[in-house]
Design a protein around this motif. Structure first.
Motif, PDB file in Angstrom:
ATOM      1  N   UNK A  14     -29.580  31.996 -48.801  1.00 40.10           N
ATOM      2  CA  UNK A  14     -30.671  31.116 -48.334  1.00 40.10           C
ATOM      3  C   UNK A  14     -30.086  29.771 -47.899  1.00 40.10           C
ATOM      4  N   UNK A  15     -29.078  29.300 -48.637  1.00 41.49           N
ATOM      5  CA  UNK A  15     -28.452  28.024 -48.247  1.00 41.49           C
ATOM      6  C   UNK A  15     -27.795  28.161 -46.863  1.00 41.49           C
ATOM      7  N   UNK A  16     -27.157  29.309 -46.634  1.00 39.00           N
ATOM      8  CA  UNK A  16     -26.524  29.528 -45.318  1.00 39.00           C
ATOM      9  C   UNK A  16     -27.577  29.537 -44.217  1.00 39.00           C
ATOM     10  N   UNK A  17     -28.704  30.187 -44.512  1.00 37.01           N
ATOM     11  CA  UNK A  17     -29.777  30.240 -43.516  1.00 37.01           C
ATOM     12  C   UNK A  17     -30.335  28.839 -43.270  1.00 37.01           C
ATOM     13  N   UNK A  18     -30.417  28.034 -44.323  1.00 42.16           N
ATOM     14  CA  UNK A  18     -30.910  26.657 -44.169  1.00 42.16           C
ATOM     15  C   UNK A  18     -29.945  25.847 -43.298  1.00 42.16           C
ATOM     16  N   UNK A  19     -28.637  26.071 -43.491  1.00 39.27           N
ATOM     17  CA  UNK A  19     -27.653  25.382 -42.638  1.00 39.27           C
ATOM     18  C   UNK A  19     -27.838  25.802 -41.182  1.00 39.27           C
ATOM     19  N   UNK A  20     -28.017  27.117 -40.992  1.00 39.87           N
ATOM     20  CA  UNK A  20     -28.198  27.654 -39.644  1.00 39.87           C
ATOM     21  C   UNK A  20     -29.465  27.100 -38.999  1.00 39.87           C
ATOM     22  N   UNK A  21     -30.486  26.950 -39.818  1.00 43.22           N
ATOM     23  CA  UNK A  21     -31.761  26.418 -39.329  1.00 43.22           C
ATOM     24  C   UNK A  21     -31.581  25.008 -38.781  1.00 43.22           C
ATOM     25  N   UNK A  22     -30.876  24.184 -39.558  1.00 46.07           N
ATOM     26  CA  UNK A  22     -30.657  22.809 -39.107  1.00 46.07           C
ATOM     27  C   UNK A  22     -29.795  22.773 -37.858  1.00 46.07           C
ATOM     28  N   UNK A  23     -28.776  23.656 -37.808  1.00 50.55           N
ATOM     29  CA  UNK A  23     -27.936  23.712 -36.610  1.00 50.55           C
ATOM     30  C   UNK A  23     -28.782  24.115 -35.400  1.00 50.55           C
ATOM     31  N   UNK A  24     -29.671  25.092 -35.601  1.00 56.59           N
ATOM     32  CA  UNK A  24     -30.493  25.563 -34.489  1.00 56.59           C
ATOM     33  C   UNK A  24     -31.453  24.468 -34.020  1.00 56.59           C
ATOM     34  N   UNK A  25     -31.943  23.685 -34.962  1.00 56.39           N
ATOM     35  CA  UNK A  25     -32.818  22.575 -34.569  1.00 56.39           C
ATOM     36  C   UNK A  25     -32.055  21.578 -33.698  1.00 56.39           C
ATOM     37  N   UNK A  26     -30.795  21.351 -34.042  1.00 54.73           N
ATOM     38  CA  UNK A  26     -29.976  20.439 -33.225  1.00 54.73           C
ATOM     39  C   UNK A  26     -29.757  21.025 -31.837  1.00 54.73           C
ATOM     40  N   UNK A  27     -29.483  22.338 -31.772  1.00 51.63           N
ATOM     41  CA  UNK A  27     -29.263  22.999 -30.484  1.00 51.63           C
ATOM     42  C   UNK A  27     -30.528  22.876 -29.629  1.00 51.63           C
ATOM     43  N   UNK A  28     -31.680  23.120 -30.248  1.00 61.89           N
ATOM     44  CA  UNK A  28     -32.944  23.021 -29.512  1.00 61.89           C
ATOM     45  C   UNK A  28     -33.162  21.600 -28.990  1.00 61.89           C
ATOM     46  N   UNK A  29     -32.850  20.620 -29.826  1.00 55.80           N
ATOM     47  CA  UNK A  29     -33.009  19.221 -29.420  1.00 55.80           C
ATOM     48  C   UNK A  29     -32.109  18.911 -28.227  1.00 55.80           C
ATOM     49  N   UNK A  30     -30.840  19.375 -28.306  1.00 54.23           N
ATOM     50  CA  UNK A  30     -29.903  19.099 -27.214  1.00 54.23           C
ATOM     51  C   UNK A  30     -30.329  19.814 -25.938  1.00 54.23           C
ATOM     52  N   UNK A  31     -30.891  21.042 -26.093  1.00 50.32           N
ATOM     53  CA  UNK A  31     -31.388  21.752 -24.907  1.00 50.32           C
ATOM     54  C   UNK A  31     -32.513  20.962 -24.237  1.00 50.32           C
ATOM     55  N   UNK A  32     -33.382  20.363 -25.061  1.00 48.56           N
ATOM     56  CA  UNK A  32     -34.471  19.557 -24.496  1.00 48.56           C
ATOM     57  C   UNK A  32     -33.929  18.332 -23.785  1.00 48.56           C
ATOM     58  N   UNK A  33     -32.913  17.689 -24.383  1.00 51.08           N
ATOM     59  CA  UNK A  33     -32.321  16.505 -23.765  1.00 51.08           C
ATOM     60  C   UNK A  33     -31.699  16.864 -22.425  1.00 51.08           C
ATOM     61  N   UNK A  34     -30.962  17.974 -22.400  1.00 49.77           N
ATOM     62  CA  UNK A  34     -30.315  18.401 -21.147  1.00 49.77           C
ATOM     63  C   UNK A  34     -31.381  18.709 -20.089  1.00 49.77           C
ATOM     64  N   UNK A  35     -32.455  19.399 -20.528  1.00 49.25           N
ATOM     65  CA  UNK A  35     -33.506  19.738 -19.571  1.00 49.25           C
ATOM     66  C   UNK A  35     -34.152  18.487 -19.014  1.00 49.25           C
ATOM     67  N   UNK A  36     -34.388  17.490 -19.866  1.00 48.00           N
ATOM     68  CA  UNK A  36     -35.011  16.259 -19.373  1.00 48.00           C
ATOM     69  C   UNK A  36     -34.065  15.503 -18.459  1.00 48.00           C
ATOM     70  N   UNK A  37     -32.770  15.544 -18.729  1.00 43.96           N
ATOM     71  CA  UNK A  37     -31.795  14.880 -17.850  1.00 43.96           C
ATOM     72  C   UNK A  37     -31.779  15.546 -16.481  1.00 43.96           C
TER      73      UNK A  37
END
Lengths: 214, 86
Positions: B59-82
């Protein structure tokens, strides 16, 4: 990893269950061996049903699950975990009650059932190994009068051999430096047990002699 | 009556401690990244406790992955807005 002789002895007792009557195995250990006992529980859960009576609140199921994940294929772990029935006793009254409840019901005692029924009961009900962890810990509670604790211990010591007739029983006792086990209680338990194993104290760390004497 | 199982926080700290030797062998920058991963898992301890998984580290590994995925999603949004701004 230290070699744990009771693992060998207890496994041997399990494998030769049909050849000879069961006896109570007693293992006197320190805090260091608790983790190995949990690994033993995981190994036994791989083989089939297991009853754990925990008198010291030491049965850490996370540890058992982690061992099972190491031992078993991923898909089998849940089924192996479901083999374990654990009950915890926090007072000597509860410990006595748990051991008494674990006794096989009188209706399936070998003298009262047919050979066919006996085979079924032995395979399904009576062959389940029992781990009694830190058995004497609850009997060290000084809030309960000594006479009462001794009475309950006598009750348990009467029940344990009956339990051992139906299933292999391993009783463990943890030696603690701060609260030593009353010697008379331990002696009574040792007298009831068929075999007694004692964990050896850890070897002192090797000291390398200096190359040049000063 | 005491606890019958270590709390999820205790389990988390034990898991983190078990990687102490691994962390010690890493370079300083990697040590900080590893600390960051554990810090991201720590944010989801309540959910991990609710999951009551027999192997909490999964579960801890999945939680780490979750946070990483949230960062990826955020960066995808930033790139799309740029890209939209261009």
């Amino acid at each position: 990893m230290e070699k744990l002789l009771p693992l060998t002895g207890f496994n041997l007792q399990l494998t030769t269950a049909e050849e000879r009557p069961h006896q109570i195995s007693l293992f006197i250990h320190t805090h260091r061996q608790t983790a190995q006992l949990l690994e033993l529980a995981a190994h036994l859960a791989r083989r089939g049903p297991l009853l754990v009576l925990d008198g010291g609140n030491c049965f850490n199921t996370y540890r058992v699950a982690a061992t099972l994940y190491r031992l078993a294929p991923y898909a089998e772990v849940q089924a192996n975990l479901e083999h374990i029935r654990a009950a915890r006793a926090f007072t000597c009254f509860q410990m006595a009650a748990l051991i008494h409840q674990a006794l096989p019901p009188p209706c399936i005692s070998p003298s009262q059932v047919t050979e066919g029924e006996r085979a079924i009961s032995l395979s399904q009900t009576m062959g389940v190994p029992v781990l009694v962890l830190e058995f004497l810990t609850t009997f060290q509670d000084e809030n309960i009068p000594l006479r009462e604790r001794q009475r309950l211990l006598s009750s348990c010591l009467n029940d344990l051999p009956q339990l051992a007739q139906a299933a292999p029983v391993l009783v463990t006792v943890r030696q603690s430096g701060t609260q030593p086990i009353p010697p008379e209680m331990l002696a009574r338990l040792e007298a009831t047990a068929g075999e007694v194993w004692t964990a050896e104290p850890p070897l002192p760390a090797p000291v390398q002699p200096p190359l040049f004497a000063e | 009556m005491g606890r019958t199982l270590p709390s999820i926080t205790m389990a988390f700290l034990q898991e983190q401690e078990s990687f102490g030797d691994f962390r010690r062998a890493l370079r300083r920058g990697d040590q900080l990244a590893l600390d960051d991963l554990f810090a991201s898992a720590r944010q989801h301890l309540a959910a991990a406790a609710y999951a009551a998984h027999p192997l909490p580290f999964e579960v801890f590994l999945l939680a780490m992955l979750l946070e990483e995925h949230k960062k990826v999603q955020y960066l995808q949004q930033v790139i799309a807005s740029l890209k939209r701004d261009d």
